[in-house]
Design a protein around this motif. Structure first.
Motif, PDB file in Angstrom:
ATOM      1  N   ILE A  32      38.270 -29.070  16.962  1.00 23.10           N
ATOM      2  CA  ILE A  32      39.584 -29.329  17.341  1.00 23.10           C
ATOM      3  C   ILE A  32      40.036 -28.200  18.670  1.00 23.10           C
ATOM      4  N   GLN A  33      40.696 -28.662  19.747  1.00 21.25           N
ATOM      5  CA  GLN A  33      41.253 -27.810  20.777  1.00 21.25           C
ATOM      6  C   GLN A  33      42.627 -27.849  20.852  1.00 21.25           C
ATOM      7  N   TRP A  34      43.053 -26.672  21.256  1.00 19.89           N
ATOM      8  CA  TRP A  34      44.817 -26.660  21.310  1.00 19.89           C
ATOM      9  C   TRP A  34      45.137 -27.958  22.118  1.00 19.89           C
ATOM     10  N   GLY A  35      46.161 -28.574  21.685  1.00 17.82           N
ATOM     11  CA  GLY A  35      46.689 -29.811  22.484  1.00 17.82           C
ATOM     12  C   GLY A  35      46.280 -31.218  21.794  1.00 17.82           C
ATOM     13  N   GLY A  36      45.254 -31.011  20.806  1.00 15.44           N
ATOM     14  CA  GLY A  36      45.082 -32.376  20.193  1.00 15.44           C
ATOM     15  C   GLY A  36      45.509 -32.533  18.964  1.00 15.44           C
ATOM     16  N   ASP A  37      45.422 -33.764  18.504  1.00 12.59           N
ATOM     17  CA  ASP A  37      46.137 -34.026  17.110  1.00 12.59           C
ATOM     18  C   ASP A  37      44.858 -33.683  15.825  1.00 12.59           C
ATOM     19  N   PHE A  38      45.509 -33.472  14.900  1.00 10.04           N
ATOM     20  CA  PHE A  38      44.322 -33.348  13.597  1.00 10.04           C
ATOM     21  C   PHE A  38      43.680 -34.628  13.288  1.00 10.04           C
ATOM     22  N   GLY A  39      42.468 -34.627  13.085  1.00 13.09           N
ATOM     23  CA  GLY A  39      41.896 -35.957  12.586  1.00 13.09           C
ATOM     24  C   GLY A  39      41.936 -35.498  10.996  1.00 13.09           C
ATOM     25  N   ASN A  40      41.510 -36.511  10.235  1.00 11.73           N
ATOM     26  CA  ASN A  40      41.409 -36.605   8.718  1.00 11.73           C
ATOM     27  C   ASN A  40      40.625 -35.404   8.127  1.00 11.73           C
ATOM     28  N   THR A  41      39.742 -35.180   8.858  1.00 15.59           N
ATOM     29  CA  THR A  41      38.975 -34.116   8.356  1.00 15.59           C
ATOM     30  C   THR A  41      39.463 -32.644   8.582  1.00 15.59           C
ATOM     31  N   ASP A  42      40.220 -32.583   9.704  1.00 16.33           N
ATOM     32  CA  ASP A  42      40.973 -31.343  10.083  1.00 16.33           C
ATOM     33  C   ASP A  42      41.997 -31.195   8.993  1.00 16.33           C
ATOM     34  N   GLU A  43      42.630 -32.268   8.738  1.00 13.30           N
ATOM     35  CA  GLU A  43      43.834 -32.199   7.574  1.00 13.30           C
ATOM     36  C   GLU A  43      43.155 -31.629   6.391  1.00 13.30           C
ATOM     37  N   THR A  44      41.765 -32.075   5.910  1.00 10.44           N
ATOM     38  CA  THR A  44      41.513 -31.689   4.708  1.00 10.44           C
ATOM     39  C   THR A  44      40.974 -30.294   4.879  1.00 10.44           C
ATOM     40  N   LEU A  45      40.564 -29.922   5.827  1.00 10.85           N
ATOM     41  CA  LEU A  45      40.149 -28.431   6.114  1.00 10.85           C
ATOM     42  C   LEU A  45      41.496 -27.507   5.968  1.00 10.85           C
ATOM     43  N   LEU A  46      42.396 -27.918   6.525  1.00 10.88           N
ATOM     44  CA  LEU A  46      43.785 -27.195   6.539  1.00 10.88           C
ATOM     45  C   LEU A  46      44.204 -26.727   5.285  1.00 10.88           C
ATOM     46  N   THR A  47      44.052 -27.898   4.426  1.00  3.98           N
ATOM     47  CA  THR A  47      44.779 -27.540   2.937  1.00  3.98           C
ATOM     48  C   THR A  47      43.761 -27.211   1.877  1.00  3.98           C
ATOM     49  N   GLN A  48      42.408 -27.203   2.228  1.00  4.71           N
ATOM     50  CA  GLN A  48      41.628 -27.050   1.143  1.00  4.71           C
ATOM     51  C   GLN A  48      41.616 -25.548   0.518  1.00  4.71           C
ATOM     52  N   ASP A  49      42.090 -24.428   0.999  1.00  7.20           N
ATOM     53  CA  ASP A  49      42.435 -23.135   0.398  1.00  7.20           C
ATOM     54  C   ASP A  49      43.703 -23.265  -0.392  1.00  7.20           C
ATOM     55  N   PHE A  50      44.486 -24.232  -0.401  1.00  5.50           N
ATOM     56  CA  PHE A  50      45.910 -24.131  -1.062  1.00  5.50           C
ATOM     57  C   PHE A  50      46.088 -25.183  -2.352  1.00  5.50           C
ATOM     58  N   ASP A  51      46.670 -24.693  -3.210  1.00  3.58           N
ATOM     59  CA  ASP A  51      46.866 -25.666  -4.249  1.00  3.58           C
ATOM     60  C   ASP A  51      48.126 -26.477  -4.244  1.00  3.58           C
ATOM     61  N   ARG A  52      48.600 -26.537  -3.051  1.00  9.55           N
ATOM     62  CA  ARG A  52      49.960 -27.445  -2.836  1.00  9.55           C
ATOM     63  C   ARG A  52      49.971 -27.791  -1.393  1.00  9.55           C
ATOM     64  N   PRO A  53      50.854 -28.621  -0.954  1.00  5.69           N
ATOM     65  CA  PRO A  53      50.887 -29.043   0.408  1.00  5.69           C
ATOM     66  C   PRO A  53      51.390 -28.119   1.272  1.00  5.69           C
ATOM     67  N   VAL A  54      50.817 -28.283   2.492  1.00  3.23           N
ATOM     68  CA  VAL A  54      50.992 -27.260   3.659  1.00  3.23           C
ATOM     69  C   VAL A  54      51.712 -27.910   4.819  1.00  3.23           C
ATOM     70  N   MET A  55      52.928 -26.962   5.091  1.00  2.00           N
ATOM     71  CA  MET A  55      53.575 -27.431   6.296  1.00  2.00           C
ATOM     72  C   MET A  55      53.381 -26.921   7.725  1.00  2.00           C
ATOM     73  N   VAL A  56      52.988 -27.808   8.629  1.00  2.00           N
ATOM     74  CA  VAL A  56      52.578 -27.283   9.902  1.00  2.00           C
ATOM     75  C   VAL A  56      53.667 -27.745  11.015  1.00  2.00           C
ATOM     76  N   ASP A  57      54.113 -26.974  11.620  1.00  3.79           N
ATOM     77  CA  ASP A  57      55.307 -27.220  12.552  1.00  3.79           C
ATOM     78  C   ASP A  57      54.930 -26.643  14.249  1.00  3.79           C
ATOM     79  N   ARG A  58      55.686 -27.053  14.923  1.00  2.00           N
ATOM     80  CA  ARG A  58      55.715 -26.806  16.309  1.00  2.00           C
ATOM     81  C   ARG A  58      54.452 -27.340  16.829  1.00  2.00           C
ATOM     82  N   TYR A  59      54.194 -28.398  17.066  1.00  2.50           N
ATOM     83  CA  TYR A  59      53.128 -29.302  17.616  1.00  2.50           C
ATOM     84  C   TYR A  59      53.426 -29.254  19.058  1.00  2.50           C
TER      85      TYR A  59
END
Length: 436
Positions: A300-327
């Motif tokens: 991923i580069q700044w300015g791009g949207d997250f793909g499915n694998t990115d979403e999975t990577l983002l949440t993998q260290d957490f046991d609950r949903p993650v909130m991402v803001d300010r796109y």
RNA sequence: UCCUCAGUAGCUCAACGGUAGAGCAUUCGGCUGUUAACCGAAGGGUUGUAGGUUCGAAUCCUACCUGAGGAGCCA
């Protein structure tokens, strides 16, 4: 007959009594002069016991020769029985076959394994199976939970139209409908614009219904027709929107755990993964999310949207949903309110579910300034005439406001631990599947 | 739209260049406590379609059709 007709789910209230159940044959096991028909009635399963020597010859023979999914009513005495499914058993005294499924065309879905294509072609019958039954009941609970949550938090249900004259976020992903040859209308992909009008009338509103996206997406998370709930609140800023989104998710997960244990068990859902879904959810900015993804090896580069694998990577260290803001505003719809300090950012938030279930909520704060909204419409090459009514909302008592949309099927898939959203809606509509 | 994989009995699969098989379902027979019951027997096939290579193709090649998984886009 004269005996009381009960549903199988009520069996525990009738132990020792003679009752009648009305249902369908789920499975039948024979052992010489004793047969064990398992009957389902939509509320549960009941193992029945029919013994040759205790029954009229005709009744025993009719039961013994019964085919799968034949419809019948059975009268007998309920008894607690640890060996039986559900913990109760019915000693058959009488049985009436309503329809005997023919041997030439037996019920196609046997108690063995089947492939996806075959099952989807028989969706109208597949719904009788236990796992499908469980998933649809979880869906019912989610929908009821959503309604109850908003109804008890000061929101008014205000329905938005399904035929819409213009795009909400561009026309490429809309289903076009011929409207008496006079004009083109589209199937709604979001009730949001109307929701904003409704929020200015009622303060806090939600709409809940099917939405349609003509995206040629062929993944486990996509349907062309899906259900979405969209709350919208006047005088709400991004922080308030995030708070409500989090509160809703926590409420729903808690409710499923409380009311649908049986179904989750049937679905073999690891409920510990749901028990941990409590407030507060981890919050991060888009900036930080990109940094985190880079550290995990994403392209991923700044300015791009997250793909499915990115979403999975983002949440993998957490046991609950993650909130991402300010796109970045560039990758978001025209109506997002920009961040005051950094106008290149949109005050939007996505809630990404754990375990790879992806984005379940997307929302944010809307532009309330007339001039800025006019500028954005022009930048996005949207036909100004079609949005005049929407601009009115900024002319007559405009206030900061916002809301979000939550996709019901993705949420249910997450609750149930299902691989694919197609099992979370009774009749899924997908890229290449519109039947049955 | 693109990439990858797969189409064999009603269903789930095996056979991978040399006579197309099994389990489930169906039919017949056996069994008084079965848990996707079990045991015995029977019927059931133009191997997705059309071409090609070969002495010989379910198997190799080409095109098409159908489905699945994924990408992009999104909830």
């Amino acid at each position: 007959m004269g005996t009381k007709i009960i549903r199988i789910s009520e069996a525990h209230e009738h132990v020792g009594k003679t009752v009648t159940i009305q249902g369908w044959l789920y499975n039948l096991r024979k052992s010489g002069k004793i047969v064990f028909p398992i009957i389902r009635d939509g509320s549960g399963m009941m193992q029945c016991v029919a013994v040759k020597n205790n029954l009229p010859e005709t009744v025993f023979e009719a039961l013994k020769g019964l085919t799968q999914e034949s419809s019948l009513t059975v009268t007998g005495t309920i008894r607690a029985e640890a060996r039986a499914i559900g913990g109760f058993e019915l000693d058959v005294a009488e049985a009436q076959i309503i329809q005997h499924v023919s041997e030439e065309h037996p019920y196609p879905i046997t108690p063995k394994e089947h492939g996806v294509d075959f099952l989807m072609d028989h969706r109208h019958l597949w719904l009788r199976s236990r796992r499908q039954h469980a998933a649809i009941r979880v869906r019912h609970e989610v929908i009821k939970g959503i309604r109850d949550y908003f109804d008890s938090h000061g929101f008014t249900l205000v329905d938005t139209p399904i035929f819409t004259p213009a795009a909400c976020e561009g026309t490429t992903t809309l289903f076009e409908v011929d409207y008496f040859g006079e004009e083109k209308v589209y199937l709604t992909q979001s009730g949001q614009l109307y929701n904003e009008a409704n929020a200015m009338a009622f303060g806090k509103v939600y709409c809940f219904g099917p939405t349609f996206r003509a995206e040629k997406s062929k993944t486990r998370r996509h349907l062309t027709e899906f259900w979405m709930v969209e709350p919208e609140m006047a005088y709400a800023d991004l922080e308030e929107i995030k708070r409500v989104a989090e509160d809703l998710v926590v409420h729903l997960v808690g409710r499923i755990l409380e009311n649908r244990r049986e179904e989750l068990k049937e679905l073999e859902r690891d409920t510990s993964k749901l028990e941990s879904v409590k407030a507060p959810f981890p919050r991060m900015s888009y900036d930080d999310a990109v940094k985190l993804l880079e550290s995990k090896g994403s392209e991923i580069q700044w300015g791009g949207d997250f793909g499915n694998t990115d979403e999975t990577l983002l949440t993998q260290d957490f046991d609950r949903p993650v909130m991402v803001d300010r796109y970045p505003a560039a990758i978001k719809a025209f109506y997002f309110q920009p961040d005051e300090q950094r106008p290149e950012l949109a005050l939007g938030v996505d809630v990404i579910a754990p375990e790879g279930y992806g984005e379940i909520i997307g929302g944010g704060q809307r532009i309330h300034d007339l001039a800025l909204l006019e500028k954005r419409l022009a930048e996005h090459n949207l036909p100004r005439e079609a949005f005049e009514w929407y601009l009115d909302l900024r002319r007559f008592g405009t206030v900061p406001h916002g809301g979000f949309g939550m996709g019901v099927e993705r949420f249910v898939a997450w609750m149930c631990g299902l691989e694919h959203v197609r099992e979370t809606i009774p009749y899924p509509r997908m890229l290449y599947r519109t039947r049955p």
